[in-house]
Design an enzyme around this catalytic site. Structure first.
Site, short mmCIF file in Angstrom:
data_model
loop_
_atom_site.label_atom_id
_atom_site.label_comp_id
_atom_site.label_asym_id
_atom_site.label_seq_id
_atom_site.Cartn_x
_atom_site.Cartn_y
_atom_site.Cartn_z
N LYS A 1 41.81 56.27 41.30
CA LYS A 1 41.04 55.03 41.20
C LYS A 1 40.98 54.49 42.63
O LYS A 1 42.00 54.06 43.17
CB LYS A 1 41.76 54.06 40.27
CG LYS A 1 41.17 52.66 40.21
CD LYS A 1 41.91 51.81 39.16
CE LYS A 1 41.42 50.38 39.12
NZ LYS A 1 42.10 49.59 38.07
N GLU B 1 39.27 47.27 42.03
CA GLU B 1 40.27 46.30 41.59
C GLU B 1 41.51 46.32 42.49
O GLU B 1 42.65 46.32 42.01
CB GLU B 1 40.65 46.55 40.13
CG GLU B 1 39.47 46.38 39.18
CD GLU B 1 39.83 46.52 37.70
OE1 GLU B 1 40.83 47.17 37.39
OE2 GLU B 1 39.09 45.94 36.87
N ASP C 1 33.01 47.81 30.77
CA ASP C 1 34.44 48.08 30.66
C ASP C 1 34.91 48.17 29.21
O ASP C 1 35.52 47.22 28.70
CB ASP C 1 35.22 46.99 31.41
CG ASP C 1 36.68 47.38 31.63
OD1 ASP C 1 37.04 48.51 31.30
OD2 ASP C 1 37.44 46.54 32.13
N GLU D 1 42.49 47.96 24.19
CA GLU D 1 42.47 46.77 25.05
C GLU D 1 41.48 45.72 24.54
O GLU D 1 41.82 44.55 24.42
CB GLU D 1 42.12 47.17 26.49
CG GLU D 1 42.01 45.98 27.43
CD GLU D 1 41.73 46.37 28.87
OE1 GLU D 1 41.59 47.57 29.16
OE2 GLU D 1 41.66 45.45 29.71
O1 GCW Z 1 39.77 47.71 31.54
C1 GCW Z 1 40.31 47.48 32.80
C2 GCW Z 1 41.71 47.02 32.58
C3 GCW Z 1 42.63 47.30 33.73
C4 GCW Z 1 42.49 48.76 34.12
C5 GCW Z 1 41.05 49.02 34.53
C6 GCW Z 1 40.77 50.47 34.88
C7 GCW Z 1 44.12 50.32 34.91
O2 GCW Z 1 41.70 45.66 32.25
O3 GCW Z 1 43.93 46.98 33.33
O4 GCW Z 1 43.38 49.16 35.12
O5 GCW Z 1 40.19 48.70 33.47
O6 GCW Z 1 40.16 51.16 34.06
O7 GCW Z 1 41.10 50.91 35.96
#
Ligand code: GCW
Length: 673
Positions: A280, A284, A363, A391
């Site tokens: 990644k 973020e 997401d 999630e």
């Molecule tokens: O859905 C989001 C989540 C994060 C996650 C991110 C990702 C691992 O809230 O917690 O981080 O995606 O997919 O990288």
């Protein structure tokens, strides 16, 4: 190894092996996975009275009820298997009172074993000619978002709802490797063949898995390997700097490339069949190539170059967007981000780079269009990423069987109404990946019924054409052997689970708008929770209407990222499907949907109906008392209480919010606060 006897057997209870374990079996072949098959059969026979022989000579067919053979060792038997079985395929036939499973490689024999487990007595019933079974997708991977150290905000498992990590405990490797072996066995039995053992957000301790803690990864690989599972590692792009002591992590710097090559060589010395890296980057807060003015292709290719001599791959995630957006800025659209970043790089990635794309452009919401990246990169290997951990779909407190959602994604035809489908695309290239929902909870998944999602992921990755209800039925039969009785339990579980995704969709965010969740935890309703934040997930509701205009004509232009067929369909509210209307368009509350209902009345109706359906689900589960063990019944009941409470909360907050905004009363005069 320490064994925990209180772990639920999930879809492999002893009873699932009754048919196999009461037979006389001959296993022909050699290798680690053949030994696993033999061990499984020996254990089953010890419990159920059968016998197993293992040898390499040709068999005497009539001595045995079941013959399992690896092609090369099977001599004359080979002629009976039609087609190319590949490394994981197998053929099953039955004649003259003997069932025959033939594979070309040991992994095929292991999958053949679990085929027989699923079939139960039926495997020893009617004679039939060889039927070949092969996975549609070669790569079927689960990513664990597990941390070694408990993260102060994200906990032990990021977005984990089933306790702590099964891999890491007490700041290091778990001592319960037996638990890991059981997990590997469950995964093999549903078809998963690759696992990533740590979080894609790679923190300081976890970064050392690549170096100082490599022995721990090797130990996990040793436990996963006998079940045909390859081990992958999430690595930090900054590793050359943070754990390698170099002044830079610039992917084009020769010392950096050399560091990756040397480090990777050491990984393969410890784990000869290591799968590769998951990254990644520039997302973020994770470091990436942009810090050095380099592209994602530069970054991915540097790691790919290090892995290539060993046959490894790098899964490079396409989940890249600006998480520091100004909510006032209507021109930036998070949905566009993956395409904008990656589509221009099509053709620039090495052959052993797999671009891992979340199924939707935002997401993992309960409803999103399929990501336009999938059609935009014909010269790049693509994997689609799903989220088994719930999630955004109830966090394993709500029943939400996700296979119907995944099946819709897999069936979607990115270029128009005709194949190829998403399943075809990933079958040709990078496969299917999902974020695991497993933790050290006694039921593995917190909510016992969430086990079905893990099982279904594996089965759909093996066969994307599988019917979700049939997969559920298979899971019920294996997990609850008593369901075979008069069928009551089976009916209850179907009633509860078959449509549970659409129930969840009904009582949460309407018409594809998504993200009306509480910021941070992502559990429970908060309509404006993300509205004035930097995260790029907005609904733009005002007194007149709601939705995001993503058309080309008047909006962000996101609809134009699709090939012509879908660009046309999504461009106008006239052609856009109802369930995605607010994802693509800002419309008035009085806008009439294809269903004939207005948007505002649809919001009220679905929220009342969804919440009501959770009450019916809870009532239905009461009928299962006495049909499953009491603890499991109690665990599900307790979670259903929470689901009913939470669904009512969603209903009331969403309906009240929109009544106040719009001033339009419910046509049926129901209570809105
Ligand atoms: O859905 C989001 C989540 C994060 C996650 C991110 C990702 C691992 O809230 O917690 O981080 O995606 O997919 O990288």
């Amino acid at each position: 190894m320490t064994g925990d006897t209180h772990v639920h057997p999930a879809w492999l209870p002893d009873a699932a092996f009754a048919a196999l374990g009461s037979r006389r079996t001959l296993v022909i072949g050699e290798g680690l996975l053949v030994d696993t098959v033999v061990r499984e059969l020996e254990a089953a026979c010890a419990r159920h009275g059968g016998a197993v022989h293992h040898r390499e000579d040709p068999p005497h067919p009539h001595e045995f009820d079941l013959i399992m053979a690896v092609h090369s060792a099977a001599g004359a038997l080979a002629a009976q298997a039609p087609g190319d079985l590949g490394t994981e395929g197998y053929a099953v036939a039955r004649s003259d009172g003997t069932t025959l499973v033939l594979a070309a490689a040991p992994a095929g024999l292991l999958h053949g074993l679990f085929h027989l487990v699923r079939a139960g007595e039926a495997a020893f019933a009617d004679a039939h000619p060889p039927a070949v079974h092969r996975p549609a997708l070669a790569r079927r991977m689960l990513d664990h978002w597990d941390n070694i150290d408990v993260h102060p905000v994200m906990g032990h498992v990021e977005r984990g709802y089933a306790g702590g990590s099964i891999f890491w405990q007490g700041g290091g490797l778990t001592r319960d490797l037996d638990r890991v072996a059981r997990y590997a066995r469950l995964l093999a039995a549903c078809g998963v063949n690759a696992v990533t053992v740590n979080n894609v957000n790679v923190h300081a301790t976890e970064a050392t898995l690549l170096t100082d803690r490599l022995a721990d990864v090797a130990t996990l690989a040793d436990v996963l390997r006998p079940y045909g599972i390859t081990t992958h590692l999430s690595v930090s792009f900054a590793a050359p700097r943070t754990v390698g002591g170099l002044p830079t992590a610039d992917p084009l710097d020769l010392a950096v490339r050399d560091w990756w090559a040397r480090t990777t060589r050491r990984v393969y010395e410890a784990i000869p069949d290591f799968g590769g890296y998951v990254v990644k980057a520039d997302s973020e807060g994770q470091p990436g190539p942009s810090g050095y003015g380099r592209s994602h292709a530069d970054g991915a290719n540097t790691l790919a170059e290090a892995l290539a001599p060993h046959g490894g791959v790098v899964h490079w995630r396409a989940f890249v967007y600006d998480h520091r957006q100004d909510w006032r800025d209507r021109g930036t659209d998070r949905a566009r981000a993956a395409y904008d970043h990656f589509a221009p790089l099509d053709g620039q990635f090495d052959d052993n780079v797999i671009l891992q794309v979340k199924y939707g452009p935002i997401d993992f919401q309960p409803r999103e269009p399929v990501s336009p990246v999938i059609a935009a990169m014909p010269h790049t290997r693509l994997a689609v990423e799903l989220q088994v951990t719930q999630e955004y779909t109830g966090q394993q407190r709500h029943v939400c069987y996700l296979a119907p959602l995944w099946r819709e994604v897999l069936d979607f035809a990115p270029w128009g109404d005709e194949p190829p489908t998403v399943a075809d695309v990933v079958a040709r290239s990078g496969g299917l990946v999902a974020v695991s929902n497993v933790g050290d909870d006694a039921y593995w998944t917190g909510h016992p019924l969430a086990q079905a999602n893990l099982y279904a992921f594996g089965r759909l990755a093996w066969d994307p054409g599988a019917d979700p209800a049939a997969v559920l039925d298979e899971w019920i039969g294996l997990t609850f052997p008593a369901a075979g009785g008069d069928g009551t339990l089976r009916r209850i579980l179907h009633d509860l689970m078959d449509d549970s995704w659409s129930v969840y969709e009904q009582y949460t965010a309407p018409l594809g708008i998504g993200f009306m969740v509480r910021p941070g935890t992502h559990y429970g309703p908060d309509v404006d929770g993300y509205e004035y934040t930097p995260w790029g997930t907005y609904h733009f509701a005002d007194r007149d209407g709601i939705g995001v205009d993503r058309s080309r004509a008047t909006g962000t232009g996101f609809a134009g990222q699709y090939p012509p067929h879908w660009a046309y369909v999504y461009e106008s509210p006239r052609t856009c499907p109802d369930e995605l209307l607010l994802f693509f368009h800002h419309v008035g509350y009085g806008h009439v949907l294809h269903s004939g209902e207005t948007v505002i009345q649809h919001i009220y109706d679905t929220h009342f109906a969804g919440a009501e359906r959770t009450v019916a689900m809870r009532r239905r589960w009461a009928d299962a008392a006495g049909l499953v063990d009491d603890d499991l019944h109690a665990r599900v009941s307790e979670r259903l209480d929470e689901q009913v409470r939470s669904a009512a909360e969603w209903r009331d907050q969403v309906n009240t919010y929109f009544l106040r905004k719009s001033g339009v009363p419910d046509a049926y005069g129901r209570t809105i606060h």
